[in-house]
Design a protein around this motif. Sequence first.
Motif, PDB file in Angstrom:
ATOM      1  N   GLN A 329       0.812  -1.209   0.000  1.00  0.00           N
ATOM      2  CA  GLN A 329       0.000   0.000   0.000  1.00  0.00           C
ATOM      3  C   GLN A 329       0.852   1.268   0.000  1.00  0.00           C
ATOM      4  OE1 GLN A 329      -3.456   0.281  -0.139  1.00  0.00           O
ATOM      5  NE2 GLN A 329      -2.900   2.415  -0.468  1.00  0.00           N
ATOM      6  N   PRO A 330       0.698   2.134  -1.011  1.00  0.00           N
ATOM      7  CA  PRO A 330       1.404   3.424  -0.967  1.00  0.00           C
ATOM      8  C   PRO A 330       0.907   4.268   0.205  1.00  0.00           C
ATOM      9  CG  PRO A 330       0.483   2.997  -3.158  1.00  0.00           C
ATOM     10  CD  PRO A 330      -0.115   1.989  -2.239  1.00  0.00           C
ATOM     11  N   ILE A 331       1.806   4.933   0.879  1.00  0.00           N
ATOM     12  CA  ILE A 331       1.428   5.853   1.954  1.00  0.00           C
ATOM     13  C   ILE A 331       0.832   7.114   1.323  1.00  0.00           C
ATOM     14  CG2 ILE A 331       2.296   7.295   3.828  1.00  0.00           C
ATOM     15  CD1 ILE A 331       4.407   5.187   4.338  1.00  0.00           C
ATOM     16  N   PRO A 332      -0.324   7.541   1.786  1.00  0.00           N
ATOM     17  CA  PRO A 332      -0.957   8.712   1.157  1.00  0.00           C
ATOM     18  C   PRO A 332      -0.299  10.018   1.598  1.00  0.00           C
ATOM     19  CG  PRO A 332      -2.264   7.978   3.028  1.00  0.00           C
ATOM     20  CD  PRO A 332      -1.129   6.990   2.893  1.00  0.00           C
ATOM     21  N   GLU A 333      -0.508  11.046   0.786  1.00  0.00           N
ATOM     22  CA  GLU A 333      -0.136  12.388   1.207  1.00  0.00           C
ATOM     23  C   GLU A 333      -1.211  12.906   2.170  1.00  0.00           C
ATOM     24  OE1 GLU A 333       2.591  13.683   0.791  1.00  0.00           O
ATOM     25  OE2 GLU A 333       3.480  12.986  -1.086  1.00  0.00           O
ATOM     26  N   PRO A 334      -0.870  13.804   3.090  1.00  0.00           N
ATOM     27  CA  PRO A 334       0.429  14.481   3.201  1.00  0.00           C
ATOM     28  C   PRO A 334       1.471  13.709   4.011  1.00  0.00           C
ATOM     29  CG  PRO A 334      -1.063  15.357   4.846  1.00  0.00           C
ATOM     30  CD  PRO A 334      -1.848  14.339   4.055  1.00  0.00           C
ATOM     31  N   TRP A 335       1.111  12.496   4.463  1.00  0.00           N
ATOM     32  CA  TRP A 335       1.995  11.772   5.361  1.00  0.00           C
ATOM     33  C   TRP A 335       3.287  11.332   4.685  1.00  0.00           C
ATOM     34  CZ3 TRP A 335       0.432  12.728   9.986  1.00  0.00           C
ATOM     35  CH2 TRP A 335      -0.922  12.960  10.197  1.00  0.00           C
ATOM     36  N   LYS A 336       3.204  11.010   3.422  1.00  0.00           N
ATOM     37  CA  LYS A 336       4.391  10.563   2.703  1.00  0.00           C
ATOM     38  C   LYS A 336       5.471  11.635   2.676  1.00  0.00           C
ATOM     39  CE  LYS A 336       5.802   8.462  -1.683  1.00  0.00           C
ATOM     40  NZ  LYS A 336       5.333   7.975  -3.004  1.00  0.00           N
ATOM     41  N   SER A 337       5.024  12.905   2.594  1.00  0.00           N
ATOM     42  CA  SER A 337       5.973  14.016   2.556  1.00  0.00           C
ATOM     43  C   SER A 337       6.422  14.449   3.944  1.00  0.00           C
ATOM     44  CB  SER A 337       5.344  15.217   1.837  1.00  0.00           C
ATOM     45  OG  SER A 337       4.991  14.891   0.504  1.00  0.00           O
ATOM     46  N   ARG A 338       5.641  14.115   4.958  1.00  0.00           N
ATOM     47  CA  ARG A 338       5.924  14.592   6.306  1.00  0.00           C
ATOM     48  C   ARG A 338       6.916  13.727   7.078  1.00  0.00           C
ATOM     49  NH1 ARG A 338      -0.176  16.069   8.497  1.00  0.00           N
ATOM     50  NH2 ARG A 338      -0.398  18.074   7.402  1.00  0.00           N
ATOM     51  N   MET A 339       6.903  12.427   6.808  1.00  0.00           N
ATOM     52  CA  MET A 339       7.709  11.530   7.641  1.00  0.00           C
ATOM     53  C   MET A 339       8.168  10.323   6.859  1.00  0.00           C
ATOM     54  SD  MET A 339       4.693   9.860  10.076  1.00  0.00           S
ATOM     55  CE  MET A 339       4.264  11.467  10.753  1.00  0.00           C
ATOM     56  N   SER A 340       9.145   9.627   7.411  1.00  0.00           N
ATOM     57  CA  SER A 340       9.644   8.412   6.769  1.00  0.00           C
ATOM     58  C   SER A 340       8.627   7.291   6.912  1.00  0.00           C
ATOM     59  CB  SER A 340      10.967   7.979   7.410  1.00  0.00           C
ATOM     60  OG  SER A 340      10.738   7.477   8.723  1.00  0.00           O
ATOM     61  N   THR A 341       8.797   6.270   6.107  1.00  0.00           N
ATOM     62  CA  THR A 341       7.916   5.114   6.180  1.00  0.00           C
ATOM     63  C   THR A 341       7.993   4.446   7.552  1.00  0.00           C
ATOM     64  OG1 THR A 341       8.200   4.747   3.815  1.00  0.00           O
ATOM     65  CG2 THR A 341       7.388   2.897   5.089  1.00  0.00           C
ATOM     66  N   MET A 342       9.185   4.346   8.101  1.00  0.00           N
ATOM     67  CA  MET A 342       9.345   3.755   9.429  1.00  0.00           C
ATOM     68  C   MET A 342       8.603   4.572  10.481  1.00  0.00           C
ATOM     69  SD  MET A 342      10.455   1.525  11.569  1.00  0.00           S
ATOM     70  CE  MET A 342      11.757   0.531  10.829  1.00  0.00           C
ATOM     71  N   ASP A 343       8.734   5.903  10.429  1.00  0.00           N
ATOM     72  CA  ASP A 343       8.052   6.750  11.404  1.00  0.00           C
ATOM     73  C   ASP A 343       6.536   6.643  11.264  1.00  0.00           C
ATOM     74  OD1 ASP A 343      10.425   7.598  12.498  1.00  0.00           O
ATOM     75  OD2 ASP A 343      10.538   9.430  11.297  1.00  0.00           O
ATOM     76  N   PHE A 344       6.055   6.528  10.029  1.00  0.00           N
ATOM     77  CA  PHE A 344       4.618   6.383   9.811  1.00  0.00           C
ATOM     78  C   PHE A 344       4.117   5.075  10.409  1.00  0.00           C
ATOM     79  CE2 PHE A 344       0.863   5.297   7.243  1.00  0.00           C
ATOM     80  CZ  PHE A 344       0.126   6.476   7.361  1.00  0.00           C
ATOM     81  N   ALA A 345       4.861   3.994  10.177  1.00  0.00           N
ATOM     82  CA  ALA A 345       4.478   2.698  10.729  1.00  0.00           C
ATOM     83  C   ALA A 345       4.520   2.723  12.257  1.00  0.00           C
ATOM     84  CB  ALA A 345       5.396   1.600  10.193  1.00  0.00           C
ATOM     85  N   MET A 346       5.519   3.366  12.823  1.00  0.00           N
ATOM     86  CA  MET A 346       5.608   3.457  14.273  1.00  0.00           C
ATOM     87  C   MET A 346       4.459   4.277  14.841  1.00  0.00           C
ATOM     88  SD  MET A 346       8.173   1.656  15.376  1.00  0.00           S
ATOM     89  CE  MET A 346       8.522   2.309  17.008  1.00  0.00           C
ATOM     90  N   MET A 347       4.018   5.308  14.128  1.00  0.00           N
ATOM     91  CA  MET A 347       2.886   6.111  14.581  1.00  0.00           C
ATOM     92  C   MET A 347       1.604   5.278  14.603  1.00  0.00           C
ATOM     93  SD  MET A 347       1.362   9.673  12.988  1.00  0.00           S
ATOM     94  CE  MET A 347       0.810   8.887  11.459  1.00  0.00           C
ATOM     95  N   LEU A 348       1.383   4.483  13.552  1.00  0.00           N
ATOM     96  CA  LEU A 348       0.193   3.634  13.525  1.00  0.00           C
ATOM     97  C   LEU A 348       0.201   2.634  14.668  1.00  0.00           C
ATOM     98  CD1 LEU A 348      -0.290   2.788   9.715  1.00  0.00           C
ATOM     99  CD2 LEU A 348      -1.292   4.654  11.052  1.00  0.00           C
ATOM    100  N   LEU A 349       1.376   2.132  15.004  1.00  0.00           N
ATOM    101  CA  LEU A 349       1.475   1.160  16.092  1.00  0.00           C
ATOM    102  C   LEU A 349       1.332   1.842  17.454  1.00  0.00           C
ATOM    103  CD1 LEU A 349       2.005  -1.615  17.269  1.00  0.00           C
ATOM    104  CD2 LEU A 349       4.451  -1.260  16.863  1.00  0.00           C
ATOM    105  N   GLU A 350       2.058   2.951  17.640  1.00  0.00           N
ATOM    106  CA  GLU A 350       2.066   3.613  18.943  1.00  0.00           C
ATOM    107  C   GLU A 350       0.702   4.208  19.283  1.00  0.00           C
ATOM    108  OE1 GLU A 350       4.572   7.080  21.355  1.00  0.00           O
ATOM    109  OE2 GLU A 350       4.970   6.700  19.236  1.00  0.00           O
ATOM    110  N   LYS A 351       0.072   4.874  18.311  1.00  0.00           N
ATOM    111  CA  LYS A 351      -1.163   5.600  18.596  1.00  0.00           C
ATOM    112  C   LYS A 351      -2.420   4.896  18.105  1.00  0.00           C
ATOM    113  CE  LYS A 351       1.201  10.065  18.521  1.00  0.00           C
ATOM    114  NZ  LYS A 351       1.259  11.432  17.951  1.00  0.00           N
ATOM    115  N   GLY A 352      -2.258   3.937  17.178  1.00  0.00           N
ATOM    116  CA  GLY A 352      -3.429   3.254  16.621  1.00  0.00           C
ATOM    117  C   GLY A 352      -3.513   1.785  16.962  1.00  0.00           C
ATOM    118  N   ASN A 353      -2.467   1.244  17.591  1.00  0.00           N
ATOM    119  CA  ASN A 353      -2.420  -0.188  17.931  1.00  0.00           C
ATOM    120  C   ASN A 353      -2.605  -1.084  16.706  1.00  0.00           C
ATOM    121  OD1 ASN A 353      -1.799  -0.072  20.636  1.00  0.00           O
ATOM    122  ND2 ASN A 353      -3.918  -0.088  21.330  1.00  0.00           N
ATOM    123  N   VAL A 354      -2.076  -0.651  15.568  1.00  0.00           N
ATOM    124  CA  VAL A 354      -2.074  -1.459  14.345  1.00  0.00           C
ATOM    125  C   VAL A 354      -0.623  -1.597  13.886  1.00  0.00           C
ATOM    126  CG1 VAL A 354      -2.844  -1.668  11.959  1.00  0.00           C
ATOM    127  CG2 VAL A 354      -4.373  -0.670  13.676  1.00  0.00           C
TER     128      VAL A 354
END
Length: 409
Positions: A329-354
Amino acid sequence: MSQIQVAQRVTRLPPYLFGRINKMIYDKRTAGDDVIELGMGNPSDPPQAMVIEKLAEAARDPRNHRYSKSNGIANLRREVGAKYFKKYGVRLDPTDEVMVCLGSKEGFSHMCLAMMGPGDTAIVPAPYFPVHVYGVALASGNVITLPVANSEKFLSDIAYTCETLYPRPKLLILCYPHNPSSVVVEQAFYDEVVKLAKKYNLMVISDFAYADVAFDGYHPPSFLASKGASDVGVEFTTMSKGYNMAGWRVGYCCGNREMINALGTIKGYYDYGMFQAIQIAAIVALRHTDAAVEEQSLIYQSRRDTLCDGLARMGWEANVPKAGMFVWQPIPEPWKSRMSTMDFAMMLLEKGNVAVSPGSGFGPAGEGFLRMSLVENENRLKQAVRQIKQCLKEAEEEWGKQEEVVAEA
């Protein structure tokens, strides 16, 4: 105390990129959080009851507790050959063209030891499943990665690399249906691979891990079904996916006699073979559970539809796979421009429990993507989409507040 100096083959390996995610999953679950795991392709469904019953029966036989042959018992190798003939029209001599492995990952890694050495180079599709690169590295070989998204360009890139690199690459590693990107090919692709392999003296390893998981009428072709394929390479397949036998570690290698013989030499030094009761149960699975394997594909297809539909309703770009256990799955904007893929995945885990796999864990070509597995049931997948949506909504609000603070300053 003397300083411990590990082998250079170990120091050549990069830090394990999924380590941070795995630690956070462990910590969250220890704290009582319900983490929805979409990262690892670890089947959650059990094998068929008759397979488990055969395992228990065979385990009660004292004769099955002795060391087994490292290449697998003859009846299992014959059954693998029978499946290849029935499904792909490929005739295999079970004596020297089929070998049983302790999972296809073990077999692949030991094949790299058998085929590669210092100064040898392997071509690997990018993004890559980590063992395809690090199995070569542990064998002291070098890796060249080529983009896998466009199959015609991938073939032309192979030819260009062989023409311009000296010494020429020795090994071509293929993986279709591709992990992680879910790219698929037709038989004609393998026909061209065989031609290239013969022209440039390439050995080929086909990782066919997702042979039994396909959707919408698509049938993944076998590399060995192309004319002359056994002259140049082998194919690894596994019972982990379609048969739900991941923890059993049943894989097999088929094809070129010389390569399989070399693999057998390595295995002879490293292991005493698979527990014979598991091999006997695997025979039953191969012989009697074709219908269940097809049904399992339908289960994964339904999960795929549930996840992809949910992501599409969030406005994410659809990337619907035709095979395999993952959505790339491509990461959507604006998140793709804001942070790295690793940081995005960590955010989903830390704050979304996914939990998802960041694409960067599969090499630089994976940056900007997530790999999301289909091992959870449909209700859990729907819940995962809701939690991702809520997580991003809250993150967007927090982002907006931070921008206001910066603007006021």
